[in-house]
Design a protein around this motif. Structure first.
Motif, short mmCIF file in Angstrom:
data_model
loop_
_atom_site.label_atom_id
_atom_site.label_comp_id
_atom_site.label_asym_id
_atom_site.label_seq_id
_atom_site.Cartn_x
_atom_site.Cartn_y
_atom_site.Cartn_z
N LYS A 238 3.14 11.45 11.92
CA LYS A 238 3.73 10.98 10.66
C LYS A 238 5.24 10.78 10.78
N GLY B 167 1.92 4.21 16.03
CA GLY B 167 2.53 5.44 15.51
C GLY B 167 2.05 6.67 16.26
N HIS C 58 5.78 2.42 6.34
CA HIS C 58 6.61 2.90 7.47
C HIS C 58 8.08 2.74 7.10
N ARG D 159 4.18 6.63 8.01
CA ARG D 159 5.04 6.81 9.20
C ARG D 159 6.49 6.83 8.76
#
Ligand SMILES: NC(=O)c1ccc[n+]([C@@H]2O[C@H](COP(=O)([O-])OP(=O)(O)OC[C@H]3O[C@@H](n4cnc5c(N)ncnc54)[C@H](OP(=O)(O)O)[C@@H]3O)[C@@H](O)[C@H]2O)c1
Length: 232
Positions: A211, A208, A116, A151
């Motif tokens: 994406k 999340g 992320h 993410r």
């Protein structure tokens, strides 16, 4: 919307730009809230001992970033508050820092296992803008997205409200004006760095949604407010 305060489950993160106005507040939030089991500062210099306490530090040469791949190994989340100005670094220097350093860091982070990436960009970022600042911000957003994190959260704050350590007279005048405007239009033209930092923390505590998530200025205000103040 409320965001639960608390830990991100024994995970690890790094912060780029922790010596800057947003980065310093972000670091304080991360350490005080114990969001991560391990926080590593990656920068070109050390901070004061007080500010660093509780974090690991990796001092790197950004012109030879590939030689510092180890610093980017093993972090779940990467926060990026890096940036300079054209006035300070010149046109080429600004592009080098705000686009190339950030992209290289994102690539090393991904290779090191980061899933992320949280990027502080700017309101109006647009790769087709005729303004260098907004164009470079748009380009770096696209380049970071292309790195392929599970993410990627991109924050697009408007003018940052802070007591800047460095002297930037034009920005100071703008801040004073927008500080007043914010009484009428609180989320349109400015945002306190504290709120940006809290929104950065909040976005890693939330599950999340897809994406790539882009947070415009009003969404930064909302998310930053949703994270409870410390001690409440
Ligand atoms: N100013 C605004 O109103 C505004 C609005 C929207 C978005 N933004 C963006 O938000 C981000 C954070 O802004 P900020 O004002 O919080 O940052 P800042 O106070 O200017 O700090 C920038 C950080 O980048 C590092 N840095 C700068 N040049 C570097 C270089 N050549 N090599 C390595 N590190 C370097 C600085 O390290 P040192 O301490 O070592 O210099 C510092 O940690 C930036 O990308 C900025 O463009 C700003």
């Amino acid at each position: 919307m409320a965001v639960a305060s608390g830990s991100s489950g024994g995970r690890s993160c790094f912060v780029l730009g922790a010596s800057g106005e947003t980065g310093r507040v972000l670091l304080r939030e991360l350490l005080a809230r114990r969001v991560f089991a391990r926080v590593t500062l990656i920068g070109r210099r050390r901070l004061s001992l007080d500010e660093e306490t509780g974090a690991a530090v990796a001092v790197v040469d950004f012109e030879r970033l590939s030689e510092h791949a180890a610093a980017f190994q093993g972090h779940d989340v990467g926060f990026c508050c890096l940036g300079t100005t054209r006035a300070k670094a010149g046109r080429a220097g600004f592009i080098r820092v705000d686009r190339d350093y950030v992209t290289q860091a994102a690539e090393l982070a991904r290779a090191g296992g980061c899933t992320h990436f949280v990027l502080q960009s700017s309101q109006g970022a647009n790769p087709h803008s005729r303004f260098l600042y907004l164009r470079v911000k748009g380009e770096v957003e696209n380049l970071v997205q292309a790195v392929g994190f599970d993410r990627c959260t991109i924050l697009r704050p408007a003018v940052l409200l802070c007591k800047r350590q460095e002297s930037r007279p034009a920005e100071w005048v703008t801040q004073q004006f927008l500080g007043v405007v914010a009484w009428v239009f609180p989320t349109a033209y400015s945002v306190p760095v504290e709120r940006v930092a809290r929104a950065m923390v909040a976005c890693v505590l939330q599950p999340g949604e897809g994406k790539v998530k882009v947070l415009e200025n009003a969404a930064i205000h909302e998310l930053g407010k949703a994270l409870p103040q410390q001690g409440t």
